[in-house]
Design an enzyme around this catalytic site. Structure first.
Site, PDB file in Angstrom:
ATOM      1  N   LYS A   1      28.941  22.258  -1.000  1.00  0.00           N
ATOM      2  CA  LYS A   1      28.094  22.222  -2.208  1.00  0.00           C
ATOM      3  C   LYS A   1      27.481  20.839  -2.371  1.00  0.00           C
ATOM      4  O   LYS A   1      26.266  20.695  -2.557  1.00  0.00           O
ATOM      5  CB  LYS A   1      28.938  22.556  -3.430  1.00  0.00           C
ATOM      6  CG  LYS A   1      28.268  22.235  -4.762  1.00  0.00           C
ATOM      7  CD  LYS A   1      29.094  22.564  -5.970  1.00  0.00           C
ATOM      8  CE  LYS A   1      30.062  21.499  -6.359  1.00  0.00           C
ATOM      9  NZ  LYS A   1      29.538  20.380  -7.149  1.00  0.00           N
ATOM     10  N   ASN A   2      28.307  19.798  -2.256  1.00  0.00           N
ATOM     11  CA  ASN A   2      27.828  18.453  -2.572  1.00  0.00           C
ATOM     12  C   ASN A   2      26.965  17.855  -1.483  1.00  0.00           C
ATOM     13  O   ASN A   2      26.281  16.862  -1.707  1.00  0.00           O
ATOM     14  CB  ASN A   2      29.008  17.534  -2.905  1.00  0.00           C
ATOM     15  CG  ASN A   2      29.636  17.929  -4.235  1.00  0.00           C
ATOM     16  OD1 ASN A   2      29.051  18.724  -4.979  1.00  0.00           O
ATOM     17  ND2 ASN A   2      30.820  17.430  -4.514  1.00  0.00           N
TER      18      ASN A   2
ATOM     19  N   CYS B   1      29.320  15.010 -18.825  1.00  0.00           N
ATOM     20  CA  CYS B   1      29.921  16.320 -18.557  1.00  0.00           C
ATOM     21  C   CYS B   1      31.390  16.221 -18.948  1.00  0.00           C
ATOM     22  O   CYS B   1      31.869  15.169 -19.373  1.00  0.00           O
ATOM     23  CB  CYS B   1      29.731  16.722 -17.100  1.00  0.00           C
ATOM     24  SG  CYS B   1      30.893  15.936 -16.015  1.00  0.00           S
TER      25      CYS B   1
ATOM     26  N   ARG C   1      29.574   9.683 -17.034  1.00  0.00           N
ATOM     27  CA  ARG C   1      28.816   9.790 -15.787  1.00  0.00           C
ATOM     28  C   ARG C   1      27.378   9.272 -15.944  1.00  0.00           C
ATOM     29  O   ARG C   1      26.403   9.977 -15.773  1.00  0.00           O
ATOM     30  CB  ARG C   1      28.845  11.226 -15.277  1.00  0.00           C
ATOM     31  CG  ARG C   1      30.281  11.656 -15.009  1.00  0.00           C
ATOM     32  CD  ARG C   1      30.415  12.999 -14.423  1.00  0.00           C
ATOM     33  NE  ARG C   1      29.918  13.017 -13.045  1.00  0.00           N
ATOM     34  CZ  ARG C   1      29.878  14.157 -12.328  1.00  0.00           C
ATOM     35  NH1 ARG C   1      30.247  15.287 -12.888  1.00  0.00           N
ATOM     36  NH2 ARG C   1      29.412  14.146 -11.097  1.00  0.00           N
TER      37      ARG C   1
ATOM     38  N   ASP D   1      37.999  15.016  -6.128  1.00  0.00           N
ATOM     39  CA  ASP D   1      37.713  16.443  -6.285  1.00  0.00           C
ATOM     40  C   ASP D   1      38.868  17.325  -5.834  1.00  0.00           C
ATOM     41  O   ASP D   1      38.794  18.550  -5.994  1.00  0.00           O
ATOM     42  CB  ASP D   1      36.455  16.835  -5.501  1.00  0.00           C
ATOM     43  CG  ASP D   1      35.217  16.221  -6.107  1.00  0.00           C
ATOM     44  OD1 ASP D   1      34.145  16.279  -5.481  1.00  0.00           O
ATOM     45  OD2 ASP D   1      35.318  15.644  -7.211  1.00  0.00           O
TER      46      ASP D   1
ATOM     47  N   ARG E   1      30.563  27.727  -9.903  1.00  0.00           N
ATOM     48  CA  ARG E   1      29.648  26.648  -9.535  1.00  0.00           C
ATOM     49  C   ARG E   1      29.958  26.130  -8.136  1.00  0.00           C
ATOM     50  O   ARG E   1      29.081  25.669  -7.421  1.00  0.00           O
ATOM     51  CB  ARG E   1      29.770  25.483 -10.523  1.00  0.00           C
ATOM     52  CG  ARG E   1      29.314  25.794 -11.911  1.00  0.00           C
ATOM     53  CD  ARG E   1      29.279  24.543 -12.751  1.00  0.00           C
ATOM     54  NE  ARG E   1      28.474  23.507 -12.108  1.00  0.00           N
ATOM     55  CZ  ARG E   1      28.274  22.302 -12.645  1.00  0.00           C
ATOM     56  NH1 ARG E   1      28.820  21.995 -13.794  1.00  0.00           N
ATOM     57  NH2 ARG E   1      27.534  21.406 -12.039  1.00  0.00           N
TER      58      ARG E   1
HETATM   59  C1  EPZ Z   1      29.643  13.103  -6.681  1.00  0.00           C
HETATM   60  O1  EPZ Z   1      29.361  12.888  -8.051  1.00  0.00           O
HETATM   61  C2  EPZ Z   1      30.114  14.549  -6.582  1.00  0.00           C
HETATM   62  N1  EPZ Z   1      29.049  15.448  -7.024  1.00  0.00           N
HETATM   63  C3  EPZ Z   1      31.351  14.749  -7.463  1.00  0.00           C
HETATM   64  O2  EPZ Z   1      31.811  16.087  -7.276  1.00  0.00           O
HETATM   65  C4  EPZ Z   1      32.440  13.789  -6.983  1.00  0.00           C
HETATM   66  O3  EPZ Z   1      33.564  13.910  -7.832  1.00  0.00           O
HETATM   67  C5  EPZ Z   1      31.921  12.348  -7.027  1.00  0.00           C
HETATM   68  O4  EPZ Z   1      30.700  12.241  -6.241  1.00  0.00           O
HETATM   69  C6  EPZ Z   1      32.928  11.347  -6.486  1.00  0.00           C
HETATM   70  O5  EPZ Z   1      33.250  11.673  -5.174  1.00  0.00           O
HETATM   71  C7  EPZ Z   1      28.031  15.722  -6.183  1.00  0.00           C
HETATM   72  O6  EPZ Z   1      27.975  15.227  -5.063  1.00  0.00           O
HETATM   73  C8  EPZ Z   1      26.981  16.645  -6.690  1.00  0.00           C
HETATM   74  P1  EPZ Z   1      29.715   8.930  -8.302  1.00  0.00           P
HETATM   75  P2  EPZ Z   1      28.576  11.530  -8.504  1.00  0.00           P
HETATM   76  O7  EPZ Z   1      28.332   8.441  -8.559  1.00  0.00           O
HETATM   77  O8  EPZ Z   1      27.623  11.141  -7.447  1.00  0.00           O
HETATM   78  C9  EPZ Z   1      30.377   6.243 -12.143  1.00  0.00           C
HETATM   79  C10 EPZ Z   1      32.498  18.228  -7.909  1.00  0.00           C
HETATM   80  O9  EPZ Z   1      33.553  18.590  -8.435  1.00  0.00           O
HETATM   81  N2  EPZ Z   1      28.923   5.998 -12.063  1.00  0.00           N
HETATM   82  O10 EPZ Z   1      30.366   8.598  -6.987  1.00  0.00           O
HETATM   83  O11 EPZ Z   1      28.107  11.727  -9.878  1.00  0.00           O
HETATM   84  C11 EPZ Z   1      30.714   7.693 -12.446  1.00  0.00           C
HETATM   85  O12 EPZ Z   1      30.691   7.927 -13.833  1.00  0.00           O
HETATM   86  C12 EPZ Z   1      31.792  16.982  -8.399  1.00  0.00           C
HETATM   87  O13 EPZ Z   1      31.941  18.786  -6.929  1.00  0.00           O
HETATM   88  C13 EPZ Z   1      28.342   5.067 -12.910  1.00  0.00           C
HETATM   89  O14 EPZ Z   1      29.018   4.448 -13.736  1.00  0.00           O
HETATM   90  O15 EPZ Z   1      29.792  10.500  -8.511  1.00  0.00           O
HETATM   91  C14 EPZ Z   1      32.087   7.844 -11.850  1.00  0.00           C
HETATM   92  O16 EPZ Z   1      33.048   7.357 -12.785  1.00  0.00           O
HETATM   93  C15 EPZ Z   1      32.465  16.404  -9.639  1.00  0.00           C
HETATM   94  N3  EPZ Z   1      26.999   4.825 -12.820  1.00  0.00           N
HETATM   95  C16 EPZ Z   1      32.052   6.916 -10.639  1.00  0.00           C
HETATM   96  O17 EPZ Z   1      30.952   6.006 -10.864  1.00  0.00           O
HETATM   97  C17 EPZ Z   1      26.208   5.472 -11.909  1.00  0.00           C
HETATM   98  O18 EPZ Z   1      24.988   5.201 -11.849  1.00  0.00           O
HETATM   99  C18 EPZ Z   1      31.791   7.634  -9.328  1.00  0.00           C
HETATM  100  O19 EPZ Z   1      30.645   8.446  -9.523  1.00  0.00           O
HETATM  101  C19 EPZ Z   1      26.823   6.417 -11.041  1.00  0.00           C
HETATM  102  C20 EPZ Z   1      28.173   6.659 -11.129  1.00  0.00           C
END
Ligand code: EPZ
Length: 421
Positions: free
Chosen positions: A22-23, A118, A123, A308, A400
């Site tokens: 998915k991701n 969410c 996020r 995840d 999802r």
């Molecule tokens: C991706 O989310 C995945 N989603 C998530 O999977 C996964 O949990 C996550 O990466 C971590 O591996 C998809 O790929 C669609 P991050 P993403 O940016 O990109 C903070 C699932 O269950 N952050 O690596 O949103 C954020 O809040 C989903 O399939 C900022 O502060 O994750 C988090 O605490 C859930 N500012 C941390 O960094 C930003 O601009 C890591 O987020 C971006 C992120």
């Protein structure tokens, strides 16, 4: 809203085919916006999130044709009608922000609604925006939308992420492929989904080096051409289904599973008393002997233990022999499955980002509620091993990220059915 009924207790035995990630698919699909030639994805998963991304790309004027029952996505963004991604679609799925970089890189402008938070956390998308500004984009936040411009196109730059972000790495990587000059991304995410994206972009003519490491270098090119690319295996679906034989006993072979995608997870399973054997068709999983032992888990960016899979691992550890401490270091609110597991008799104490699980002999079936994607499947796993019946409500969360979960588990002997309401 559908629910899923599980009658727990039996060991699971058989085979489970693992779908495309998915991701990975959610970042490969927006990549079609980078070229006016067709991009075709094979091995695509059939999930509601993919349907949402299809709707979003369609709203921009791109075409997404589903072939072979949705496993092939033939996409073209030759004639975009707008570069504005509307809130009513973006709010459904945070990954919508991934159209921002490609729109900006190819069209020099984009208006994308902020995705909003969410269940698992606020996020924010500040790193996405800072990275695009580093490439010369002019951004303005107005009425809940990011208004982005790059007159004369984006320019290559050096950018260091203050902390690892999967989505921000993906957004900036895509944008940089069409920027003028060289971009160097430091402290970049190393997830297999990033590697998959880079491999697809390279097929489209992008010049990228270093994906899978913390430094990615991109030489911008004038334009990208079309390509066909298979979506990488879903390591989170794989890890989830590896837990089915672990939590119920029995032996399950996860077809298409690759050890390199789940090495840290498999190591933890081994320490907990679960054997993971590489076969010609995937990964065969079964308990080594008797009861599962408690282990400590800390979630980290790849190649560490994936956030995840934290909820699913907690379900396993609820019936382990001993105490386990789980530390969630990526998201600020990702223990919502804990109170639901407690309803099934689990003993879990949550303090901030740490959950302490004291194993019990057996969980008991109960009505529980899914709160987010991975929490929902952890409740299904717990229900498979619990005594009696469990009804998991709000399974739209589940749909999802997991295609045909009741079919895949049912084929291994689980008593599981969907109750439509
Ligand atoms: C991706 O989310 C995945 N989603 C998530 O999977 C996964 O949990 C996550 O990466 C971590 O591996 C998809 O790929 C669609 P991050 P993403 O940016 O990109 C903070 C699932 O269950 N952050 O690596 O949103 C954020 O809040 C989903 O399939 C900022 O502060 O994750 C988090 O605490 C859930 N500012 C941390 O960094 C930003 O601009 C890591 O987020 C971006 C992120």
């Amino acid at each position: 809203m559908d629910s899923i009924l599980v009658k727990g207790g039996g060991a699971l035995n058989g085979e489970i085919p693992i779908a495309g990630a998915k991701n990975a698919c959610l970042t490969l699909m927006p990549a079609t916006l980078l070229s006016d030639e067709p991009l075709t994805l094979t091995n695509a998963p059939r999930l509601s999130d993919i349907r949402t991304m299809t709707e979003l790309l369609g709203s921009l004027g791109a075409e997404v044709t589903k072939l072979q029952d949705g496993q092939v996505l033939a996409m073209s963004s030759h004639d975009l009608s707008t570069h504005r991604a509307e809130y009513d679609i973006v709010r459904k799925m945070r990954a919508s922000i991934l159209v921002l970089g490609p729109l900006l890189a190819r069209h020099g402008q984009a208006e994308v609604s902020l995705p909003g938070g969410c269940a698992i956390g606020a996020r924010p998308v500040d790193l996405h925006l800072r990275g695009l500004e580093a490439l010369g984009a002019e951004l303005e936040l107005k009425d809940g939308y990011v208004h982005a411009e790059a007159r004369g196109g984006l320019k290559g730059a050096e950018f260091e992420f203050p902390f690892v972000s999967v989505g921000a790495t993906e957004n900036i990587l895509m944008a940089a492929t069409l920027a003028k000059g060289t971009t160097v991304l430091r402290n970049a995410a190393r997830e297999p989904e990033i590697v998959d994206l880079a491999q697809c972009l390279r097929k489209m003519g992008a010049q990228i080096e270093g994906e899978g490491t913390d430094t990615i270098t991109i030489q911008g090119v004038e334009r990208l051409h079309g390509a066909t690319h298979p979506v990488v295996t879903d390591r989170i679906e794989l890890g989830t289904y590896m837990l089915a034989p672990a939590i119920t006993g029995g032996t399950v072979e996860c077809l298409g599973g690759r050890m390199d995608l789940v090495a840290a997870f498999a190591e933890k399973l081994d320490a907990a008393g679960v054997s993971v054997e590489e076969t010609a068709r995937g990964l065969k999983v079964s308990r080594k002997n008797g009861r599962i032992s408690g282990v400590d888990v800390t979630t980290e960016p790849f190649p560490g233990f994936p956030t995840d899979l934290q909820a699913q691992m907690m379900a396993l550890l609820c019936t382990a022999d001993g105490v386990s401490v789980l530390e969630e270091k990526i998201f600020e609110n990702r223990f919502m499955h804990a109170p639901e597991l407690t309803r099934m008799g689990a003993q879990i104490e949550v303090h901030g980002g740490t959950a302490t699980v004291t194993g019990v002999e057996r969980l008991k079936g109960a009505p529980v509620m899914a709160t987010d994607l991975r929490a929902s499947v952890s409740l299904i796993l717990a229900a498979l091993a619990a005594e009696g019946e469990t009804v998991v409500s709000r399974v739209y969360h589940l749909d999802r990220g997991y295609e045909r979960v009741e079919e895949k588990l049912g084929a291994c002997g689980a008593h599981i059915e969907r109750i439509s309401s």
